[in-house]
Design an enzyme around this catalytic site. Structure first.
Site: not given
Lengths: 464, 105
Positions: A72, A147, A171
């Site tokens: 990420k 996310s 997330s």
């Protein structure tokens, strides 16, 4: 595809020379070239030649030798810029590596790109990104989830062997379910947060995405453990999660709380979780009714604590030592920062922030009681299927409700495994959550592994 | 807590100032309603009695975590590294916006 294979199959193939890691890396780049810009999956891609040159320098006996992975974009890396999906950090090149990245690198895995996300982790859809809305590989007119949407989609579309997400209020779990992959929110402190851009520090966790629970076990063993650079990392011993997979008993008590299957939950998702429970019963596990009347208060408490913490954490972005100016925050981030600023201000602190801290105690006690009756709690993952792109972005309430079943787990610090459990009639994947006591990752992964041995949902990938 | 949270444009402007967020008029307009919605949602906690409960600030169970009091060279930046991401630097220093400006300037 080679990248349909499990991590164990790939590593075994590298050892006996039946698979060449160069072919796997080429395949990953092939998928990136074909789909990443179409789906806004990755923000930055590493130069392929650099990756292949790095591979040549690696000792082939390393535990994750040659495996290409995606982080990420919230993790600091010295090889690639770290944007956290915000133009504020558009050109930020970190002078140091996040601990999770350092550990993976030392284990022989190779970073090949950084995944898209909601900027600063603010969202459950990857729509709030300054690098294009993340699209769902199962239906590109819908959100990918978030996310950590980019890393999840990268695993689903076989751009990598595994990926690392970050889960504060769901997330990792939300995009794992919406992409038909496995994802693990670890016990708070199980994996070092050093070098991860902070969202809400008391709930931020670093965890893996993979195709199977067994893949997650292999990665977790490498990334877990104490870190002198993170005072909240746990001193607990790191078990050999992969060896423990097959040791999980098949007579566990699985708690199911009717309150968690109430209003607001899509009927098909609810039925799917019931089917999942039946399958566990077939395997020999015992289903037990428990009471957890906490979804609404958890979500509300989360949406006090997370904005409060983020308003403080994001105060450091002043554009002086690094980064650009604060006018570049998205509307979603500005809302969260201002809500947090309000809740922490004198006169409102007791009514909001302190109240939420007390709710947190109530949740811990409620879950403690539940865990006296059962070993694992089965929860739905997302209350709804992925919305159309743009639908959540202007609707803060819908955005908050997307985390309804995630935030209780975040607030108590427990681990939660999300695995694929079937498909909706609209053709999109559904996942369930298995929640355990703190540091029960072995048990959760073992249970997930048992389910994946007798089902095939997790083997399906999107037809692009 | 009051029964209904009403957020005004002036309050949002004030919050933006506290948080150092430059707001466009368009964004200001949208945020007033969004912030009000957020507070209406979180205010549902009012119904839950928490008078007898302690606060939970962290869930690690750890207290007083110390590191050894030694210099860790692997984590020390050179001046060049420390400045590598700064937009403005001068003679090895960060350049910051002025806070005090002499009146006769």
């Amino acid at each position: 595809m080679l990248l349909d294979k499990s991590i164990l199959e790939l590593l075994t193939g590298y050892k006996n020379k039946s698979i060449d890691p160069v072919d796997v890396i080429n395949e990953a780049y092939g998928q990136i070239d074909k789909y990443s810009s179409k789906l806004n999956t990755l923000i930055t891609v590493r130069d392929k030649q650099e990756v292949l040159d790095f591979l040549k320098t690696l000792d082939s006996s390393l535990p994750l030798y040659g495996l290409p992975y995606i982080l990420k974009d919230s993790y600091a890396t010295t090889e690639l810029r770290t944007t956290c999906a915000s133009k504020i950090l558009d050109n930020y090149l970190s002078p140091y590596d996040a601990t999770v990245h350092k550990k993976l690198k030392e284990a022989g895995a190779i970073l090949i790109g950084k995944g898209n996300q909601d900027a600063w982790g603010h969202g459950a859809s990857t729509e709030n990104s300054d690098y294009g809305m993340g699209k769902n590989p199962w239906d590109p007119t819908r959100v990918v989830g978030g996310s950590s949407g980019g890393p999840a989609a990268a695993v689903a579309t076989r751009m990598c062997a595994f990926a690392i997400g970050e889960d504060t209020g769901g997330s990792i779990r939300n995009p794992a379910a919406w992409n038909n992959i496995s994802g693990l929110r670890v016990t708070y402190g199980r994996v070092s947060r050093y070098g991860c851009v902070a969202y809400a520090s008391s709930m931020d966790t670093v965890g893996p995405f993979g195709k199977t629970a067994a893949d997650l076990a292999i990665i977790l063993k490498v990334i877990a453990g104490p870190d002198v650079y993170d005072g909240t990392s746990a001193p607990h011993e790191v078990p050999d999660y992969n060896l423990e997979l097959t040791k999980t008993p098949n007579k566990l008590k699985i708690g199911i709380a009717p309150e968690m299957f109430g209003a607001g939950l899509d009927q098909e998702i609810s039925n799917n979780a019931q089917d999942f429970a039946s399958k566990l019963a077939e395997l020999g596990h015992q289903l037990i009714d428990i009471s957890l009347p906490v979804a609404e208060i958890s979500d509300a408490a989360y949406y006090i604590l997370a904005p409060s913490e983020t308003s403080s954490n994001l105060g450091r972005y002043d554009g002086i030592r690094y980064g650009n100016t604060r006018d570049l925050f998205t509307q979603e981030s500005m809302r969260r920062i201002m809500v947090g600023t309000y809740e922490l201000s004198s006169g409102y602190y007791d009514a909001f922030y302190r109240k939420a801290l007390k709710i947190r105690t109530l949740l811990i006690k409620t879950f403690q009681k539940a865990f006296e009756q059962c070993d694992v709690i089965l929860l739905p993952e997302n209350p709804i299927m992925p919305p159309k792109l743009g639908d959540l972005i202007s609707d803060p309430l819908a955005n908050m409700l997307a985390d309804l079943y995630n935030t209780p787990v975040s607030l108590i610090g427990s681990p939660s495994l999300v695995i694929p459990s079937g498909f909706h009639k609209n053709g999109l994947p559904i996942g369930v959550q298995l929640v355990g006591k703190k540091f029960s990752e072995s048990l959760l992964l073992g249970l997930g592994h048992q389910y994946q041995q007798v089902t095939e949902w997790h083997t399906r990938s999107p037809q692009l | 807590m009051k029964a209904k949270v009403i957020i005004t444009t002036d309050q949002v402007k004030h919050l933006a100032k506290l948080a150092a967020l430059p707001l466009s008029d368009d964004r200001l307009k949208k945020l007033v309603g969004q912030i009000e919605t957020t507070f209406e949602y979180v205010q549902t906690l009012e119904k839950t009695d928490t008078t007898t409960l302690d606060e939970t600030n962290q869930v690690t169970g750890l207290t007083n975590v110390m590191r050894e009091d030694i210099i860790d060279d692997s984590r020390t930046f050179t001046q060049e590294q420390a400045l590598q991401n700064a937009k403005h630097s001068h003679n090895g220093y960060f350049v910051v916006p002025a806070i005090f400006v002499a009146e006769d300037n």
